[in-house]
Design a protein around this motif. Structure first.
Motif, PDB file in Angstrom:
ATOM      1  N   PHE A 160       0.828  -1.206   0.000  1.00 24.41           N
ATOM      2  CA  PHE A 160       0.000   0.000   0.000  1.00 24.41           C
ATOM      3  C   PHE A 160       0.864   1.259   0.000  1.00 24.41           C
ATOM      4  N   LEU A 161       1.887   1.291   0.851  1.00 25.88           N
ATOM      5  CA  LEU A 161       2.737   2.481   0.960  1.00 25.88           C
ATOM      6  C   LEU A 161       3.595   2.693  -0.287  1.00 25.88           C
ATOM      7  N   ARG A 162       3.790   1.636  -1.061  1.00 25.31           N
ATOM      8  CA  ARG A 162       4.531   1.757  -2.323  1.00 25.31           C
ATOM      9  C   ARG A 162       3.597   2.010  -3.500  1.00 25.31           C
ATOM     10  N   ASN A 163       2.340   2.367  -3.176  1.00 24.80           N
ATOM     11  CA  ASN A 163       1.340   2.747  -4.177  1.00 24.80           C
ATOM     12  C   ASN A 163       1.001   1.628  -5.160  1.00 24.80           C
ATOM     13  N   ARG A 164       1.104   0.383  -4.714  1.00 29.31           N
ATOM     14  CA  ARG A 164       0.683  -0.727  -5.567  1.00 29.31           C
ATOM     15  C   ARG A 164      -0.832  -0.915  -5.512  1.00 29.31           C
ATOM     16  N   CYS A 165      -1.478  -0.239  -4.565  1.00 31.69           N
ATOM     17  CA  CYS A 165      -2.936  -0.294  -4.479  1.00 31.69           C
ATOM     18  C   CYS A 165      -3.438   1.028  -3.907  1.00 31.69           C
ATOM     19  N   ASP A 166      -4.689   1.318  -4.179  1.00 36.03           N
ATOM     20  CA  ASP A 166      -5.287   2.572  -3.731  1.00 36.03           C
ATOM     21  C   ASP A 166      -5.810   2.489  -2.304  1.00 36.03           C
ATOM     22  N   TYR A 167      -6.182   1.277  -1.892  1.00 39.09           N
ATOM     23  CA  TYR A 167      -6.783   1.094  -0.573  1.00 39.09           C
ATOM     24  C   TYR A 167      -6.174  -0.130   0.111  1.00 39.09           C
ATOM     25  N   VAL A 168      -6.313  -0.143   1.431  1.00 35.44           N
ATOM     26  CA  VAL A 168      -5.938  -1.315   2.211  1.00 35.44           C
ATOM     27  C   VAL A 168      -6.927  -1.418   3.371  1.00 35.44           C
ATOM     28  N   VAL A 169      -7.284  -2.643   3.753  1.00 39.54           N
ATOM     29  CA  VAL A 169      -8.180  -2.859   4.891  1.00 39.54           C
ATOM     30  C   VAL A 169      -7.395  -3.566   5.982  1.00 39.54           C
ATOM     31  N   MET A 170      -7.256  -2.877   7.136  1.00 32.34           N
ATOM     32  CA  MET A 170      -6.470  -3.423   8.243  1.00 32.34           C
ATOM     33  C   MET A 170      -7.104  -3.043   9.564  1.00 32.34           C
ATOM     34  N   ASN A 171      -6.796  -3.814  10.590  1.00 30.13           N
ATOM     35  CA  ASN A 171      -7.162  -3.402  11.927  1.00 30.13           C
ATOM     36  C   ASN A 171      -6.525  -2.045  12.198  1.00 30.13           C
ATOM     37  N   GLU A 172      -7.311  -1.104  12.703  1.00 28.46           N
ATOM     38  CA  GLU A 172      -6.809   0.268  12.825  1.00 28.46           C
ATOM     39  C   GLU A 172      -5.636   0.387  13.788  1.00 28.46           C
ATOM     40  N   MET A 173      -5.636  -0.396  14.893  1.00 27.67           N
ATOM     41  CA  MET A 173      -4.521  -0.323  15.831  1.00 27.67           C
ATOM     42  C   MET A 173      -3.271  -0.955  15.242  1.00 27.67           C
ATOM     43  N   GLU A 174      -3.457  -1.980  14.438  1.00 27.46           N
ATOM     44  CA  GLU A 174      -2.329  -2.619  13.758  1.00 27.46           C
ATOM     45  C   GLU A 174      -1.693  -1.642  12.766  1.00 27.46           C
ATOM     46  N   PHE A 175      -2.543  -0.934  12.014  1.00 25.52           N
ATOM     47  CA  PHE A 175      -2.033   0.055  11.066  1.00 25.52           C
ATOM     48  C   PHE A 175      -1.242   1.133  11.805  1.00 25.52           C
ATOM     49  N   ARG A 176      -1.784   1.612  12.921  1.00 21.23           N
ATOM     50  CA  ARG A 176      -1.112   2.661  13.687  1.00 21.23           C
ATOM     51  C   ARG A 176       0.212   2.160  14.257  1.00 21.23           C
ATOM     52  N   PHE A 177       0.222   0.920  14.723  1.00 16.91           N
ATOM     53  CA  PHE A 177       1.441   0.342  15.291  1.00 16.91           C
ATOM     54  C   PHE A 177       2.540   0.226  14.238  1.00 16.91           C
ATOM     55  N   LEU A 178       2.215  -0.351  13.088  1.00 15.38           N
ATOM     56  CA  LEU A 178       3.211  -0.501  12.035  1.00 15.38           C
ATOM     57  C   LEU A 178       3.626   0.845  11.460  1.00 15.38           C
ATOM     58  N   ALA A 179       2.690   1.793  11.406  1.00 15.83           N
ATOM     59  CA  ALA A 179       3.016   3.124  10.897  1.00 15.83           C
ATOM     60  C   ALA A 179       4.013   3.831  11.809  1.00 15.83           C
ATOM     61  N   GLN A 180       3.846   3.676  13.119  1.00 20.28           N
ATOM     62  CA  GLN A 180       4.759   4.350  14.036  1.00 20.28           C
ATOM     63  C   GLN A 180       6.169   3.759  13.949  1.00 20.28           C
ATOM     64  N   LEU A 181       6.281   2.457  13.622  1.00 21.29           N
ATOM     65  CA  LEU A 181       7.597   1.845  13.455  1.00 21.29           C
ATOM     66  C   LEU A 181       8.319   2.422  12.251  1.00 21.29           C
ATOM     67  N   GLY A 182       7.550   2.844  11.237  1.00 22.07           N
ATOM     68  CA  GLY A 182       8.141   3.415  10.038  1.00 22.07           C
ATOM     69  C   GLY A 182       8.081   4.924   9.999  1.00 22.07           C
ATOM     70  N   SER A 183       7.749   5.545  11.142  1.00 16.27           N
ATOM     71  CA  SER A 183       7.639   7.009  11.233  1.00 16.27           C
ATOM     72  C   SER A 183       6.689   7.562  10.172  1.00 16.27           C
ATOM     73  N   ILE A 184       5.548   6.914  10.029  1.00 13.31           N
ATOM     74  CA  ILE A 184       4.524   7.295   9.051  1.00 13.31           C
ATOM     75  C   ILE A 184       3.326   7.868   9.797  1.00 13.31           C
ATOM     76  N   ASP A 185       2.728   8.907   9.253  1.00 22.73           N
ATOM     77  CA  ASP A 185       1.533   9.492   9.857  1.00 22.73           C
ATOM     78  C   ASP A 185       0.311   8.691   9.436  1.00 22.73           C
TER      79      ASP A 185
END
Length: 238
Positions: A160-185
């Protein structure tokens, strides 16, 4: 008299303190709630650690494939599991404590895309292979949406972050957790579309009456604060 009272209390407490809360879990698909090869990290691991400290009752997380959970309960290898009542192994034999938290699968989108409803979703969507999603999402796959499968959530998010798709469906806390590891908002991609939402309970075998009473008493005053715990969680070991 004091000696007699002490003896009575010791006998009464012994069935609890001598038992272990043996919680089954799979490290696939439940991050950040518990994860790691030995399920030693995560939000629910921290919660159970607090339970152990307050009650003195030992607890372990046991890696166990979901399809073997009923088998493990029947053979005494475990006595508890975190689950939704609809998917609880041996539901007639389990006592559900909770709900303790809410599992929420959210649609995340590339910035600028219109996402007021599921009817707006067009393009590519990254999903987890073999997972079942809501009917309203599934009915758009193959017509308005092209599905891109990933084997785990980390791979799905990378796609998703490499723009291979327009959308992704994930558990919201999981998305936030992985995003913080990559310094992503994570708020940059968040939408208001919820694909699935269900409560999570701690199911305990009904025969474990002392453990049930202790867990019920603990969660009477304990609230799972996912947001507060999230920044303190260690990185996944893989």
């Amino acid at each position: 008299m004091r000696v007699v009272l002490f003896f009575v209390m010791a006998v009464w407490l012994h069935p609890v303190s001598s038992q272990t809360l043996q919680i089954m879990g799979s490290d696939e698909g439940f991050m950040p709630f518990y994860y790691g090869s030995e399920l030693r990290a995560g939000i629910l691991v921290e919660v159970i650690n607090d339970f152990t400290m307050e009650t003195g009752i030992s607890a372990d997380f046991l890696p166990m494939a979901r399809k073997r959970q009923a088998w493990a309960l029947e053979r005494g290898l475990a006595n508890a599991v975190f689950a939704n009542p609809l998917w609880m192994p041996l539901p007639d034999r389990m006592h559900a404590v909770g709900p303790l938290l809410t599992w929420r699968d959210r649609v995340f989108a590339q910035p600028g895309l219109k996402t007021d409803s599921f009817d707006d979703l067009e393009g590519g969507i990254c999903l987890r292979r073999w997972f079942v999603y809501s009917d309203r999402l599934e009915e758009r796959i193959g017509s308005q949406l092209v599905r891109h499968d990933a084997y785990n959530t980390q791979q799905m998010l990378q796609m998703f972050l490499r723009n291979r798709c327009d959308y992704v469906v994930m558990n919201e806390m999981e998305f936030r957790f992985l995003a913080q590891l990559g310094s992503i908002d994570p708020d940059r991609y968040k939408t208001e579309l919820i694909d699935a939402e269900w409560p999570v309970y701690l199911g305990i075998l009904k025969t474990e009456t002392a453990l049930i009473e202790a867990v019920e008493a603990f969660f009477t005053t304990y609230t799972v604060d996912e947001e507060a715990m999230l920044p303190e969680l260690p990185r996944p070991d893989r």
